[in-house]
Design an enzyme around this catalytic site. Structure first.
Site, PDB file in Angstrom:
ATOM      1  N   GLY A 149      28.213 -37.104  15.579  1.00 30.88           N
ATOM      2  CA  GLY A 149      26.864 -37.357  16.075  1.00 30.88           C
ATOM      3  C   GLY A 149      26.234 -38.445  15.234  1.00 30.88           C
ATOM      4  N   GLN A 174      19.366 -43.204  11.623  1.00 33.36           N
ATOM      5  CA  GLN A 174      20.450 -43.373  10.652  1.00 33.36           C
ATOM      6  C   GLN A 174      20.989 -44.797  10.600  1.00 33.36           C
ATOM      7  OE1 GLN A 174      22.676 -39.670  12.152  1.00 33.36           O
ATOM      8  NE2 GLN A 174      23.213 -39.802   9.989  1.00 33.36           N
ATOM      9  N   CYS A 217      26.723 -35.017   6.939  1.00 32.22           N
ATOM     10  CA  CYS A 217      25.923 -36.043   7.607  1.00 32.22           C
ATOM     11  C   CYS A 217      26.359 -37.409   7.097  1.00 32.22           C
ATOM     12  CB  CYS A 217      24.455 -35.805   7.275  1.00 32.22           C
ATOM     13  SG  CYS A 217      23.336 -37.000   8.007  1.00 32.22           S
ATOM     14  N   LEU A 218      26.477 -38.393   7.996  1.00 37.08           N
ATOM     15  CA  LEU A 218      26.882 -39.739   7.563  1.00 37.08           C
ATOM     16  C   LEU A 218      25.860 -40.349   6.607  1.00 37.08           C
ATOM     17  CD1 LEU A 218      28.293 -41.244  10.885  1.00 37.08           C
ATOM     18  CD2 LEU A 218      29.593 -40.478   8.895  1.00 37.08           C
ATOM     19  N   HIS A 234      21.075 -30.673  14.556  1.00 37.92           N
ATOM     20  CA  HIS A 234      21.146 -31.565  13.390  1.00 37.92           C
ATOM     21  C   HIS A 234      20.624 -32.969  13.751  1.00 37.92           C
ATOM     22  CE1 HIS A 234      23.440 -33.220   9.752  1.00 37.92           C
ATOM     23  NE2 HIS A 234      23.087 -34.304  10.414  1.00 37.92           N
ATOM     24  N   GLU A 235      21.103 -33.503  14.872  1.00 37.22           N
ATOM     25  CA  GLU A 235      20.679 -34.849  15.282  1.00 37.22           C
ATOM     26  C   GLU A 235      19.211 -34.852  15.707  1.00 37.22           C
ATOM     27  OE1 GLU A 235      22.545 -37.189  14.461  1.00 37.22           O
ATOM     28  OE2 GLU A 235      24.292 -35.930  14.135  1.00 37.22           O
ATOM     29  N   HIS A 276      16.942 -35.318  12.858  1.00 36.32           N
ATOM     30  CA  HIS A 276      16.838 -36.708  12.375  1.00 36.32           C
ATOM     31  C   HIS A 276      15.665 -37.445  13.041  1.00 36.32           C
ATOM     32  CE1 HIS A 276      20.154 -37.396   9.657  1.00 36.32           C
ATOM     33  NE2 HIS A 276      21.048 -36.915  10.505  1.00 36.32           N
TER      34      HIS A 276
HETATM   35 NI    NI Z   1      23.018 -36.375  10.097  1.00 33.90          NI
END
Ligand code: NI
Length: 183
Positions: A50, A55, A98-99, A140-141, A144
């Site tokens: 995701g 991000q 998470c990236l 999670h996304e 963000h």
């Molecule tokens: Ni993330």
């Protein structure tokens, strides 16, 4: 897919864009279409399941998810624009990463199943009932888009334990509040 998608730089912990409330998308312009294509490409190149627009430094309410591609090698990205979580049920604890927080993995409590509605890449209204990993990824996304990171939701004791790792990640933030990773 549109040809020649771009690899977008990932903004990591410490960057101010990750803490902002992202703005609604007002219309599906050609620029937004290209951006969604780049966002999706970047998610795959970075081995993500995701990726949310903030991000990559774009404060808009857009994220993409594909929780299956690394198992099947088949790419079926789901695009969410202006999403709303309209129902949720039960709770469950799962490990997340998470990236934007490389090398940090922690247990997070989330809803086990959710219902979400959004617009897709064709500006059509879509609704999903999600359970398991997909439900976790969506929540999670979605966070963000509201400036929330998964480490905000972990136990106090774990926060203390990973404090140094978080400070290390944030230490490369520049004077303008950007913390971008190019590798
Ligand atoms: Ni993330």
């Amino acid at each position: 897919m549109i040809n020649n998608p771009k690899l977008l730089p990932i903004h990591i912990y410490g960057d101010k864009v990750l803490r902002q409330r992202a703005k609604e998308v007002e219309q599906l312009t050609d620029d937004i279409k290209l951006f969604i294509n780049d966002l999706t490409h970047t998610m795959y190149i970075r081995d993500g399941v995701g990726l949310a627009a903030p991000q990559v430094g774009v404060s808009l309410r857009i994220f993409v998810i594909d929780t299956e591609w690394f198992k099947t090698d088949e790419k079926n990205p789901k695009v969410f624009i202006n999403p709303q979580i309209i129902d949720m049920e039960d709770e469950e604890i799962n490990e997340e990463g998470c990236l934007s927080l490389p090398n940090i993995f922690e247990n997070v409590k989330r809803y086990k199943s959710i219902k979400i509605k959004a617009l897709n890449e064709n500006w059509e209204e879509v609704e999903y009932y999600a359970q398991g990993f997909l439900s976790v990824a969506i929540q999670h996304e979605f966070d963000h888009l509201n400036g929330v990171l998964f480490v905000d939701k972990i136990q106090q004791i774990r926060k203390l334990i990973i404090k140094k790792a978080l400070n290390d990640l944030a230490s490369t933030t520049d004077s303008e509040g950007n913390n971008i990773r190019y590798d």
